[in-house]
Motif scaffolding. Structure first.
Motif, mmCIF file in Angstrom:
data_model
loop_
_atom_site.group_PDB
_atom_site.id
_atom_site.type_symbol
_atom_site.label_atom_id
_atom_site.label_comp_id
_atom_site.label_asym_id
_atom_site.label_seq_id
_atom_site.Cartn_x
_atom_site.Cartn_y
_atom_site.Cartn_z
ATOM 1 N N PRO A 85 46.312 -13.977 -16.202
ATOM 2 C CA PRO A 85 46.063 -15.389 -15.884
ATOM 3 C C PRO A 85 44.788 -15.969 -16.511
ATOM 4 O O PRO A 85 44.668 -17.188 -16.656
ATOM 5 C CB PRO A 85 45.960 -15.402 -14.351
ATOM 6 C CG PRO A 85 46.706 -14.191 -13.908
ATOM 7 C CD PRO A 85 46.499 -13.173 -14.990
ATOM 8 N N TYR A 86 43.852 -15.120 -16.909
ATOM 9 C CA TYR A 86 42.607 -15.612 -17.513
ATOM 10 C C TYR A 86 42.759 -15.872 -19.010
ATOM 11 O O TYR A 86 41.870 -16.449 -19.625
ATOM 12 C CB TYR A 86 41.469 -14.609 -17.261
ATOM 13 C CG TYR A 86 41.179 -14.481 -15.793
ATOM 14 C CD1 TYR A 86 40.362 -15.395 -15.147
ATOM 15 C CD2 TYR A 86 41.778 -13.473 -15.045
ATOM 16 C CE1 TYR A 86 40.124 -15.301 -13.786
ATOM 17 C CE2 TYR A 86 41.554 -13.371 -13.687
ATOM 18 C CZ TYR A 86 40.737 -14.290 -13.062
ATOM 19 O OH TYR A 86 40.507 -14.208 -11.710
ATOM 20 N N GLY A 87 43.856 -15.421 -19.572
ATOM 21 C CA GLY A 87 44.104 -15.622 -20.998
ATOM 22 C C GLY A 87 43.627 -14.438 -21.820
ATOM 23 O O GLY A 87 42.435 -14.309 -22.095
ATOM 24 N N ILE A 88 44.549 -13.586 -22.160
ATOM 25 C CA ILE A 88 44.210 -12.426 -22.981
ATOM 26 C C ILE A 88 44.155 -12.878 -24.434
ATOM 27 O O ILE A 88 45.121 -13.394 -24.975
ATOM 28 C CB ILE A 88 45.221 -11.285 -22.771
ATOM 29 C CG1 ILE A 88 45.092 -10.777 -21.333
ATOM 30 C CG2 ILE A 88 45.004 -10.174 -23.790
ATOM 31 C CD1 ILE A 88 46.060 -9.707 -20.934
ATOM 32 N N LYS A 89 42.993 -12.673 -25.049
ATOM 33 C CA LYS A 89 42.774 -13.101 -26.432
ATOM 34 C C LYS A 89 43.092 -11.985 -27.436
ATOM 35 O O LYS A 89 43.648 -12.250 -28.478
ATOM 36 C CB LYS A 89 41.339 -13.570 -26.618
ATOM 37 C CG LYS A 89 40.990 -14.789 -25.766
ATOM 38 C CD LYS A 89 39.542 -15.192 -25.972
ATOM 39 C CE LYS A 89 39.180 -16.404 -25.168
ATOM 40 N NZ LYS A 89 39.810 -17.636 -25.600
ATOM 41 N N GLU A 90 42.719 -10.752 -27.099
ATOM 42 C CA GLU A 90 42.969 -9.610 -27.977
ATOM 43 C C GLU A 90 43.082 -8.346 -27.140
ATOM 44 O O GLU A 90 42.442 -8.230 -26.101
ATOM 45 C CB GLU A 90 41.824 -9.395 -28.976
ATOM 46 C CG GLU A 90 41.698 -10.446 -30.043
ATOM 47 C CD GLU A 90 40.550 -10.107 -30.987
ATOM 48 O OE1 GLU A 90 40.769 -9.256 -31.886
ATOM 49 O OE2 GLU A 90 39.464 -10.680 -30.819
#
Length: 169
Positions: free
Chosen positions: A140-145
């Protein structure tokens, strides 16, 4: 069935390529492969995760024994073993989210290894299912890599030779 093979090999150029090519030519899928130094100078340990029934795995081991630089092959799935994987994950996290994310990662014994203006990089080790559960909570926090090492494993107990099968034997 999932199998973890520990393969002791000579530390020589192209050994990894020969092993991977051998398995690929015979349509054995490699889920993960990791290679590093072993306890013996001049030897490396490959940990290969693949799937197959007992007959298929017997064939995989026979094929591995044919590679000149293979010293020992052990199917860790047939014995008690410890397996771990390393995960690095970068998530979106402004200052307001950092405490909350810290609370999420703490039960996983994960740690923050880098902080950016709008992101955190988290390091975690453990079994694949544990790391998958952590990723699900961080989603939910936004996986970037994401970077994962793949499985590395050793058999439990004091004997390092244990039930290993010698190549050519």
């Amino acid at each position: 069935m999932r199998h973890i093979l520990s393969v002791l090999v000579n530390d020589q150029p192209r050994v990894l390529a020969r092993v991977a090519n051998l398995l690929g030519r015979r349509n054995f899928n490699i889920e993960s492969i990791s290679v590093g130094e072993s306890e013996e100078p001049g030897l490396s340990r490959m940990v290969i995760v693949t799937t197959g029934d007992e007959r298929t795995m017997e064939q995989v081991q026979k094929q591995l024994h044919k590679v000149i630089d293979v010293i020992k092959v052990q199917d860790l799935s047939q014995h008690s073993a410890v397996e771990r994987e390393l995960l690095l994950v970068k998530v979106g996290a402004g200052p307001a989210d950092r405490m909350e994310i810290g609370g999420i990662i703490e039960p996983f014994r994960a740690s923050v290894v880098d902080v950016g203006p709008q992101s955190l990089m988290i390091q975690a080790t453990g079994e694949r299912s544990k790391l998958d559960a952590l990723l699900e909570l961080l989603h939910p926090y936004g996986i970037k890599e994401i970077a994962r090492t793949g499985v590395t494993a050793l058999s439990r107990g004091a004997s390092k030779a244990g039930t290993a099968v010698l190549a050519g034997g």
